[in-house]
Design an enzyme around this catalytic site. Structure first.
Site, PDB file in Angstrom:
ATOM      1  N   ASN A  23     -56.033 -79.546  28.476  1.00  0.00           N
ATOM      2  CA  ASN A  23     -56.680 -80.407  27.697  1.00  0.00           C
ATOM      3  C   ASN A  23     -55.693 -81.086  26.726  1.00  0.00           C
ATOM      4  OD1 ASN A  23     -55.097 -78.559  25.763  1.00  0.00           O
ATOM      5  ND2 ASN A  23     -56.986 -77.833  24.602  1.00  0.00           N
ATOM      6  N   ASP A  25     -53.021 -80.934  24.906  1.00  0.00           N
ATOM      7  CA  ASP A  25     -52.405 -80.683  23.500  1.00  0.00           C
ATOM      8  C   ASP A  25     -50.861 -80.305  23.663  1.00  0.00           C
ATOM      9  OD1 ASP A  25     -52.572 -78.007  24.692  1.00  0.00           O
ATOM     10  OD2 ASP A  25     -53.757 -77.275  22.883  1.00  0.00           O
ATOM     11  N   ASP A  29     -52.664 -73.509  28.897  1.00  0.00           N
ATOM     12  CA  ASP A  29     -53.821 -72.722  28.402  1.00  0.00           C
ATOM     13  C   ASP A  29     -54.937 -72.061  29.477  1.00  0.00           C
ATOM     14  OD1 ASP A  29     -55.416 -74.935  29.897  1.00  0.00           O
ATOM     15  OD2 ASP A  29     -55.142 -75.891  27.878  1.00  0.00           O
ATOM     16  N   ASP A  98     -50.353 -58.211  29.177  1.00  0.00           N
ATOM     17  CA  ASP A  98     -49.245 -57.680  28.480  1.00  0.00           C
ATOM     18  C   ASP A  98     -50.247 -56.933  27.466  1.00  0.00           C
ATOM     19  OD1 ASP A  98     -46.561 -57.697  27.373  1.00  0.00           O
ATOM     20  OD2 ASP A  98     -46.497 -59.758  28.464  1.00  0.00           O
ATOM     21  N   ASP A 199     -44.874 -53.920  26.759  1.00  0.00           N
ATOM     22  CA  ASP A 199     -43.790 -54.602  26.178  1.00  0.00           C
ATOM     23  C   ASP A 199     -43.193 -53.430  25.245  1.00  0.00           C
ATOM     24  OD1 ASP A 199     -42.652 -57.165  25.346  1.00  0.00           O
ATOM     25  OD2 ASP A 199     -42.864 -56.279  23.098  1.00  0.00           O
ATOM     26  N   GLU A 255     -41.942 -52.039  30.135  1.00  0.00           N
ATOM     27  CA  GLU A 255     -40.636 -52.721  29.874  1.00  0.00           C
ATOM     28  C   GLU A 255     -39.964 -51.911  29.267  1.00  0.00           C
ATOM     29  OE1 GLU A 255     -38.687 -56.709  27.933  1.00  0.00           O
ATOM     30  OE2 GLU A 255     -40.172 -55.371  26.758  1.00  0.00           O
ATOM     31  N   HIS A 329     -39.868 -64.179  31.533  1.00  0.00           N
ATOM     32  CA  HIS A 329     -39.889 -65.309  30.433  1.00  0.00           C
ATOM     33  C   HIS A 329     -38.667 -65.014  29.335  1.00  0.00           C
ATOM     34  CE1 HIS A 329     -41.659 -61.689  29.082  1.00  0.00           C
ATOM     35  NE2 HIS A 329     -41.620 -62.119  27.840  1.00  0.00           N
ATOM     36  N   ASP A 330     -37.833 -63.928  29.654  1.00  0.00           N
ATOM     37  CA  ASP A 330     -36.778 -63.601  28.694  1.00  0.00           C
ATOM     38  C   ASP A 330     -35.634 -63.887  29.548  1.00  0.00           C
ATOM     39  OD1 ASP A 330     -38.438 -62.689  26.765  1.00  0.00           O
ATOM     40  OD2 ASP A 330     -38.222 -60.660  27.820  1.00  0.00           O
TER      41      ASP A 330
HETATM   42  C1  NOJ Z   1     -39.974 -58.146  25.169  1.00  0.00           C
HETATM   43  C2  NOJ Z   1     -40.763 -59.587  25.511  1.00  0.00           C
HETATM   44  O1  NOJ Z   1     -40.557 -59.755  26.762  1.00  0.00           O
HETATM   45  C3  NOJ Z   1     -39.989 -60.616  24.574  1.00  0.00           C
HETATM   46  O2  NOJ Z   1     -40.580 -61.922  25.187  1.00  0.00           O
HETATM   47  C4  NOJ Z   1     -40.439 -60.195  23.221  1.00  0.00           C
HETATM   48  O3  NOJ Z   1     -39.596 -61.169  22.423  1.00  0.00           O
HETATM   49  C5  NOJ Z   1     -40.079 -59.018  22.984  1.00  0.00           C
HETATM   50  N1  NOJ Z   1     -40.372 -57.811  23.862  1.00  0.00           N
HETATM   51  C6  NOJ Z   1     -40.741 -58.479  21.492  1.00  0.00           C
HETATM   52  O4  NOJ Z   1     -42.041 -58.464  21.774  1.00  0.00           O
END
Ligand code: NOJ
Length: 559
Positions: A23, A25, A29, A98, A199, A255, A329-330
């Site tokens: 969209n 922004d 999404d 998640d 998580d 995780e 993503h981390d």
């Molecule tokens: C692990 C997640 O993968 C990360 O992105 C997040 O910042 C921390 N847990 C806290 O939720």
């Protein structure tokens, strides 16, 4: 070993904020994801893991949830979600969500209630303690810098937040908290989702008394000895399994920072009364700084990488199931960290890394853009970063004189989580086709050279190579279930291993260096004719007693 669909699956992780914006922004999404399902189907993946899409004030990009049963307005609506789930299933794929329940957002109604008075019924949903004189209750540091305790003037007590102060930790010792979480999980499972990625689930049980941790860098105490794999974590997960998970056909992946092989066998045991599998972090820590934090720019050593991954392969074999990943993503981009992202070697090394991982035992995870060989971004200034961890670490470590600003900028370029969060590169139009608006984080300027459109059209692309690897896993059971053995543990440039099952043998050889290297395959592969399942450089019709591998060459041979 039991055969299950999730052992035979390949998972693709979507970080919705950076995937596709429908969209204009500037923020990805749900409808953007919907528009790309055919792309994922074509790649061949089985399961999508969707990073949080719940309502959130976005202190940590959705990992701070203020309503577990609502969709973040920037991402769309619950109707959009239902349509997406329907379409994913229609295409024969599955969806894993998640689950972020170590903490909520401080804007979650539970916390608003909890902080309102000492005797509020929700008080005990979180971890509140009296201060120690003028100091916090203990010396724990938060993962995102500063103390893990925040003083709340309203009731003159501190609450615990192992992550940002907008992410207060839930009190899992309270049975009502567990019940609330289980109800919420059932609500999503009844909608038809296929599982959860949990998580920091290894951190939900804290050691009673909350003892001080060993002090690092003279700043704060390390909370992990008292928060990671804590005393009741298995009890909680067994209860969750009994009351929720065992009633559905789901896959779960925990995780689990700080997990050991011994702990993983409990979390993800083959007999299965907790989770399907866990993410271990040992190979992610090999390039940490000698001072103990992740900020650093020295590449990991191959001998250690081989030892670590092989330990997990052999020690979980038959006992628990592995998850296989280079990135998420981390983490920084895999090709920039473990391969070589120079124009000369990027394609070759991205394919080599993929081969090395996808031929192992476990469920492989592909992080969005990895299948294109997307690279780290070179931000020049701190103002270009968006990630709370990077921004806080810059302030804290340069402010305290532990690192200089140029040093820290160098380390961020190598390790910041934002490297993984730059927008997905779809094509060579404005903003890589990610958005028609202003993207929330800069697009990597290399998108005209690295993008999905061009790679779909090129039979030799990284994308096409991933597609082939995924197909191989579907057609050769040995790749899923075969036993693993590392070859030449001390070889500093070649990562080679075998897989064996029911008379079949597979050899995977990967050159991790930018030079030609000599490889000596095991005798059994030289004398018996077989087939080369995949290669990224030279067609290998047979195994010779001595082979010169090209820079970043990988090949897989089956006899
Ligand atoms: C692990 C997640 O993968 C990360 O992105 C997040 O910042 C921390 N847990 C806290 O939720």
């Amino acid at each position: 070993m039991k055969k299950t669909w999730w052992k035979e699956s390949v998972v693709y992780q979507i970080y919705p904020r950076s995937f596709c914006d429908s969209n204009g922004d500037g923020i990805g999404d749900l409808n953007g994801i919907l528009s790309k399902l055919d792309y994922l189907k074509e790649l061949g993946i089985d399961v999508i893991w969707l990073s949080p899409v719940y309502q959130s004030p976005n202190d940590d990009n959705g990992y701070d949830i203020s309503d577990y049963q609502a969709i973040m307005a920037e991402f769309g609506t619950m109707e959009d979600f239902d349509r997406l789930l329907f379409q994913i299933h229609k295409l024969g794929m599955r969806l894993v969500m998640d689950l972020v329940v170590n903490h909520t957002s401080d804007e979650h109604p539970w916390f608003t209630e909890s902080r309102s008075s000492r005797d509020n019924p929700y008080r005990d949903y979180y971890i509140w303690r009296e201060g120690n004189g003028n100091c916090p209750p203990n010396n724990w540091g938060s993962v995102f810098g500063g103390s893990a305790w925040e003083f709340d003037e309203h009731t003159n007590m501190y609450y615990l937040h192992l992550f940002s102060k907008k992410q207060p930790d839930l009190n899992w010792e309270n049975p009502t908290v567990r019940e609330e979480v289980f109800q919420m999980m059932k609500w999503w499972l009844d909608k038809g989702i296929d599982g959860f990625r949990m998580d920091v689930i290894s951190m939900i049980s804290k050691t009673p008394g909350l003892p001080n941790g060993p002090v690092q860098n003279g700043l704060y105490g390390d909370a992990s000895p008292y928060t990671v794999n804590g005393p009741r974590v298995h009890e909680y997960l067994q209860q969750m399994n009994r009351e929720v998970l065992s009633r559905y056909d789901v896959m779960t992946v925990g995780e689990t920072p700080g997990v050991t092989v011994e702990e993983a066998r409990k979390y993800a045991g083959e007999e299965g009364d907790e989770l399907s599998m866990v993410f271990q972090f040992e190979h992610m820590g090999l390039d940490d700084h000698p001072l103990g934090f992740k900020w650093n720019d020295t590449p990991p050593k191959l001998v250690k990488l081989k030892a670590t991954l092989s330990k997990w392969q052999t020690e979980l074999a038959g006992k628990a199931w592995n998850s296989l990943y280079w990135s998420n993503h981390d983490q920084p981009r895999a090709v920039s960290r473990f391969g070589d992202d120079s124009p000369k070697h990027r394609v070759q090394s991205a394919k080599m890394l993929a081969t090395c991982l996808h031929m192992m035992q476990g469920t492989p995870y592909i992080y969005q853009g990895e299948e294109l060989g997307m690279t780290n971004i070179s931000f020049e200034t701190i103002s270009q970063y968006r990630d709370i961890e990077s921004l806080n670490a810059f302030r804290e470590l340069t402010g305290n004189g532990i690192l200089t600003q140029p040093e820290m900028l160098r380390y961020l370029r190598r390790k910041s989580r934002d490297n993984a969060r730059t927008p997905m590169q779809w094509d060579d139009t404005l903003n890589a086709g990610f958005t028609t608006g202003e993207p929330w984080i800069e697009v990597n300027p290399n998108y005209p050279q690295i993008n999905a459109k061009q790679q779909i059209a090129d039979p030799d692309s990284v994308y096409r190579y991933y597609q082939k690897l995924i197909r191989l896993r579907k057609t050769h059971r040995i790749i899923v279930y075969g036993s693993y053995e590392l070859l030449d543990p001390n070889d500093e440039t070649i990562f080679a291993y075998t897989r064996k099952m029911e008379g079949q043998k597979l050899l995977c050889a990967c050159n991790f260096s930018s030079r030609e290297e000599v490889f000596f395959p095991p005798e059994e592969f030289i004398v018996r004719p077989g087939v080369c399942l995949i290669d990224n450089a030279v067609a290998r019709y047979c195994c010779e007693s001595q082979m010169t591998l090209q820079p970043y060459e990988a090949f897989v041979y089956l006899i």
